[in-house]
Motif scaffolding. Structure first.
Motif, short mmCIF file in Angstrom:
data_model
loop_
_atom_site.label_atom_id
_atom_site.label_comp_id
_atom_site.label_asym_id
_atom_site.label_seq_id
_atom_site.Cartn_x
_atom_site.Cartn_y
_atom_site.Cartn_z
N GLY A 119 -5.10 17.65 -8.37
CA GLY A 119 -4.54 18.70 -7.76
C GLY A 119 -3.14 17.98 -7.10
O GLY A 119 -2.36 17.40 -7.73
N ASN A 120 -3.11 18.19 -5.68
CA ASN A 120 -1.99 16.99 -5.06
C ASN A 120 -2.38 15.67 -4.64
O ASN A 120 -1.67 15.05 -4.30
CB ASN A 120 -1.66 17.99 -3.86
CG ASN A 120 -0.66 18.95 -4.32
OD1 ASN A 120 -0.13 19.00 -5.33
ND2 ASN A 120 -0.73 20.30 -3.58
N THR A 121 -3.78 15.48 -4.49
CA THR A 121 -4.25 14.18 -4.23
C THR A 121 -3.76 13.17 -5.19
O THR A 121 -4.34 13.26 -6.56
CB THR A 121 -5.79 14.13 -4.11
OG1 THR A 121 -6.05 15.21 -3.09
CG2 THR A 121 -6.29 13.07 -3.52
N THR A 122 -3.12 12.17 -4.72
CA THR A 122 -2.56 11.05 -5.57
C THR A 122 -3.17 9.84 -5.37
O THR A 122 -2.97 9.32 -4.26
CB THR A 122 -0.89 11.01 -5.89
OG1 THR A 122 -0.78 12.43 -5.84
CG2 THR A 122 -0.46 10.37 -7.05
N VAL A 123 -3.82 9.08 -6.25
CA VAL A 123 -4.16 7.64 -5.98
C VAL A 123 -3.79 6.82 -6.97
O VAL A 123 -3.95 7.14 -8.22
CB VAL A 123 -5.86 7.53 -5.67
CG1 VAL A 123 -6.29 6.27 -5.61
CG2 VAL A 123 -6.36 8.66 -4.73
N MET A 124 -3.23 5.81 -6.65
CA MET A 124 -2.86 4.78 -7.65
C MET A 124 -3.90 3.38 -7.23
O MET A 124 -3.91 2.71 -6.51
CB MET A 124 -1.45 4.38 -7.42
CG MET A 124 -1.03 2.93 -7.78
SD MET A 124 -0.58 3.20 -9.70
CE MET A 124 1.43 3.63 -9.03
N CYS A 125 -4.24 3.04 -8.63
CA CYS A 125 -5.07 1.72 -8.52
C CYS A 125 -4.62 0.84 -9.53
O CYS A 125 -4.05 0.74 -10.45
CB CYS A 125 -6.50 2.22 -9.09
SG CYS A 125 -7.72 0.60 -9.16
N GLY A 126 -4.58 -0.32 -8.83
CA GLY A 126 -4.07 -1.63 -9.48
C GLY A 126 -5.03 -2.82 -9.54
O GLY A 126 -5.47 -2.99 -8.41
N ILE A 127 -5.30 -3.51 -10.58
CA ILE A 127 -6.08 -4.62 -10.51
C ILE A 127 -5.43 -5.72 -10.80
O ILE A 127 -4.74 -5.81 -11.80
CB ILE A 127 -7.34 -4.20 -11.58
CG1 ILE A 127 -7.83 -3.02 -11.30
CG2 ILE A 127 -8.28 -5.43 -11.76
CD1 ILE A 127 -9.28 -2.52 -11.99
N LYS A 128 -5.80 -6.83 -9.90
CA LYS A 128 -5.00 -8.03 -9.96
C LYS A 128 -6.23 -9.08 -10.30
O LYS A 128 -7.33 -9.01 -9.46
CB LYS A 128 -4.23 -8.62 -8.92
CG LYS A 128 -3.08 -7.76 -8.78
CD LYS A 128 -2.08 -8.03 -9.88
CE LYS A 128 -1.29 -9.43 -9.70
NZ LYS A 128 -0.51 -9.72 -10.64
N MET A 131 -6.81 0.53 -4.21
CA MET A 131 -6.43 1.83 -4.68
C MET A 131 -5.76 2.45 -3.27
O MET A 131 -5.94 2.30 -2.13
CB MET A 131 -7.85 2.57 -4.41
CG MET A 131 -8.81 2.27 -5.96
SD MET A 131 -10.22 2.59 -5.67
CE MET A 131 -10.65 1.06 -4.96
N VAL A 132 -4.54 2.78 -3.69
CA VAL A 132 -3.51 3.26 -2.62
C VAL A 132 -3.44 4.76 -2.65
O VAL A 132 -3.13 5.06 -3.71
CB VAL A 132 -2.15 2.53 -2.81
CG1 VAL A 132 -1.39 3.00 -1.75
CG2 VAL A 132 -2.22 0.94 -2.68
N CYS A 133 -3.60 5.39 -1.70
CA CYS A 133 -3.50 6.81 -1.61
C CYS A 133 -1.87 7.09 -1.53
O CYS A 133 -1.48 6.50 -0.64
CB CYS A 133 -4.34 7.50 -0.75
SG CYS A 133 -4.06 9.09 -0.53
#
Lengths: 274, 241, 221
Positions: A54-63, A139-141
């Motif tokens: 929907g409008n909830t956006t989460v970006m996940c990055g793995i280092k 995980m950045v919202c």
């Protein structure tokens, strides 16, 4: 007129819709919001994914980093998930150290990875006792519109599927390691945990995938994480009591959702490969 | 508050239980539910754990053991003055909020004639306003404007002791022999606040402490045990003097 | 204050439960609960003053602090605090004391299995001791599914570590509905239903234990 009722008496406003088995955003009580998945968007990270529920956006990055293993588990690497809820995503959050909700979500995602055993931690071992891979999952919202737990778990799973680790060569004579970034191996994901969140409205009605307004009016919450046909975790921290029959309905709905999500991930991965 | 009604009821009620056969008065066909009981639709639900007490014809309440005071209108309490703020004193009565006590709520106090109350003083006052939504308010005068024993206490020494609320109710009930028996042997002055505070002053420090210890010890005693304890104290005192 | 004796780890019965109440003189309510060898100590203050930031105009604010036996509190402790806080908020009469706080402090003394359940039970006993208004009482039961698919109610720590899943349920005393569910490990829906039924039956003994403890406490007067 409707906008006035919504601000002054949000509960009454919602009740009018729920009586007719529909929600203000035109979803039925059992419908998830449209889910969009983007894999491999951050090229500087070993694995990444962007989820829009929907409008909830989460970006996940793995280092990935090389570090020495924990003394009690010398042959296993480890995964460090971290959820960030900053002022960017919502007015509810202030800048500064992670608040209660962010810490709880970090613990939740950590529990999902540990209890689902979706990654064999021994795969992350380079040299037993000396060098292992550590995967930092951030995980950045980006936009907070409710149901962060589902979005975080999905983003994390998709990013892990996208992760590829460079090849590491261990030279015994000189006791050094060399990383070769040109050859990479895909991380092996054993199973796919999918989370579904339900909020309890007015002590009776169950709403699937709550928005931030529904969460503020809710009297309880249930999160169910499923893997194929097994349940990995059920979290209902307090809130209105549920009968076993209602809990059963939630479990059935999460199994259906898990199949939809796995299909979505598979399609997105296929399109990325092409 | 009505008297404790003997040991008739030995059944312990837990929160969530229902009380059956609640009698109503003939005149008004109502039952009066005291602390610990709540009306839940057509039934009476218990909200605090304890023994059910009943006063004829229609008054019911739960005798619950607690230490924390919740302000109730009309009760007399002992408070400790914590601060002066404008025209009111801030008084700590042991509840969730500090109570306010106006300068004018003392006998013969006017705008020019301020009462002689300092921070740290102990006052015996009555609750005028006490509900869950508002800050409690105290007064040291009754409706006619007389102090009737209220106001600053403890100017000449004494001891202030905090105990549980059920002990206070027990001491103040008419059939409790504790204070009268103690007073026969050792003359003392006492003020009992419904918020769990007792102020005692006897002639010497030793006597004051003896009385406080006797009151504290009587928490789990019934009337017979209290009488025998007072007798023992009386014997010890006659021996000493 | 004791229950009838049962062996630890056997199929459908709980371990010996012992409770001591009101042993701390300062808090409004306190309880130390033993479930077999697991021990938890809880203290309750309330209703008391609340910080402006946490004040709620229509209900009480419940604040829980959990102290592990050793080490500094971290994310895992925050998670347990959140579980206990939400579970207690559900059974307390929040509307009776608006703009106040109820502070619950839980101290781990020994963890020998069924720890979450013991914490929740101890909190309930401490709230009963403090005499704060409640809608009903709550009972928590732990169970685990071992590698041979047997279900063990109220397992010891060793049994928990060797099991494939650990489930904790908290039920209310009115209709025995589920207030809280926390699970770890993988299991099927049928196994979940079986565990639910077994734990629900076992919660009867916990409710009975509460009643006996209160009777013993009040019989002193």
């Amino acid at each position: 007129m409707a906008a006035d009722v919504k601000t002054a008496q949000p509960l009454q406003y919602y009740r009018k819709f729920i009586e007719k088995d529909v929600r203000p955003d035109e979803r039925t009580l059992e419908e998830f919001r449209p889910t969009v998945l983007n894999i491999g968007c951050v090229t500087t990270a070993e694995g990444s994914a962007l989820v829009k529920l929907g409008n909830t956006t989460v970006m996940c990055g793995i280092k990935a980093e090389i570090a020495s293993p924990k003394t009690e588990e010398p042959k296993k690497g480890y995964i460090v998930p971290n959820v960030e809820l900053g002022p960017l995503c919502s007015i509810l959050f202030r800048p500064g150290p992670p608040g209660d909700q962010a810490q709880r979500l970090s613990q939740f995602t950590n529990d999902v990875i540990t209890h689902s055993c979706c990654i064999n931690k021994e795969d992350l071992c380079i040299v037993p006792g000396k060098y292992v891979w550590v995967l930092y999952c951030d995980m950045v919202c980006l936009n907070y519109d409710g149901n962060i737990s589902d979005a975080c778990v999905l983003a994390l799973l998709a990013a892990l599927k996208n992760t590829s680790l460079p090849k590491v060569v261990w030279d015994e004579d000189t006791e050094t390691i060399e990383t070769d970034h040109n050859t990479t191996t895909q991380l092996n994901i054993i199973c796919e945990p999918v989370s579904s969140t339900f909020s309890i409205f007015d002590n009776e009605v169950l709403l699937v995938d709550p928005t931030v307004e529904e969460e503020s009016l809710s009297t309880g919450e249930v999160t169910i994480v499923t893997i194929d046909d097994k349940i990995c975790m059920i979290r209902k921290p307090g809130g209105s009591p549920l009968t076993p029959q209602q809990l059963d309905l939630c479990i059935n709905r999460s199994f259906i959702r898990s199949q939809e999500v796995i299909r979505l991930i598979q399609e997105t991965l296929n399109s990325v490969d092409r | 508050m009505a008297d404790h009604v003997g040991d008739a009821s030995k059944i312990v009620y837990m929160p969530g239980d229902f009380v059956e056969n609640v009698k109503v008065s003939e005149k008004t066909s109502k039952a009066i539910l005291g602390p610990g009981l709540k009306q839940d639709g057509d039934t009476v639900m218990v909200t605090k754990p304890g023994l059910l007490r009943h006063k004829e014809p229609n008054i019911y309440w739960i005798d619950c053991h607690s230490r924390r005071y919740v302000p109730v209108r009309g009760e007399s309490v002992i408070g400790i003055v914590c601060a002066k703020a404008g025209d009111v004193f801030r008084v700590d009565i042991g509840g969730s909020e500090q109570a306010s006590l106006s300068y004018l709520s003392f006998e013969s106090a006017t705008k020019r004639n301020r009462p002689d109350v300092k921070v740290g003083d102990i006052v015996y006052a009555k609750l005028l306003v006490a509900n869950k939504d508002m800050e409690p308010e105290l007064v040291c005068i009754d409706s006619t404007g007389r102090s009737s024993g209220m106001g600053v206490i403890g100017r000449n020494g004494g001891f202030l002791y905090k105990c549980s609320l059920n002990l206070i109710r027990k001491i103040l009930s008419t059939n409790c022999p504790l204070l009268s028996r103690l007073g026969k042997q050792i003359p003392f002055e006492t003020t009992v606040g419904m918020n769990g505070l007792i102020y005692v002053r006897a002639r010497t420090t030793v006597q004051t402490i003896t009385i406080i210890n006797a009151i504290a010890a009587s928490e789990y005693m019934d009337n017979d045990q209290i009488i025998s304890m007072c007798k023992k104290l009386a014997d010890t005192f006659t021996m000493v003097q | 204050m004791k229950m009838s004796e049962q062996k630890s780890g056997s199929q459908n019965v709980l371990r010996l439960m012992v409770c001591e109440m009101a042993h701390l003189s300062r808090p409004d309510g306190s309880a130390t609960t033993f479930q077999g060898d697991t021990c938890v100590m809880t203290s309750v203050y309330g209703p008391t003053e609340v910080r402006m930031a946490k004040e709620q105009i229509d209900r009480t604010t419940v604040e829980v602090v959990y102290k592990p036996k050793s080490g500094l509190p971290s994310c895992a402790e925050k998670s347990l605090e959140n579980i206990i806080c939400n579970t207690c908020e559900n059974i307390l009469l929040g509307n009776a004391h608006p703009r106040s706080a109820i502070n619950i402090t839980v101290q781990e003394v020994q963890d020998s299995g069924s720890f979450t359940a013991c914490c929740i039970n101890c909190c309930c006993l401490a709230l009963l001791d403090a005499g704060i208004g409640m809608k009903c009482t709550m009972a928590a039961v732990n169970c685990c599914i071992d590698n041979e698919e047997n279900i063990i109610v109220d397992p010891t720590r060793k049994e928990e570590e060797q099991s494939q899943a650990v489930l904790t349920f908290a039920f209310d005393s009115k209709d025995k509905n589920i207030i809280t569910v926390i699970t770890k490990g993988k299991y099927s829906q049928q196994q979940f239903q079986k565990c639910l039924v077994l734990c629900r039956d076992a919660s009867d003994s916990v409710f009975k234990f509460y009643r006996e403890t209160m009777e013993k406490k009040l019989s002193k007067t």
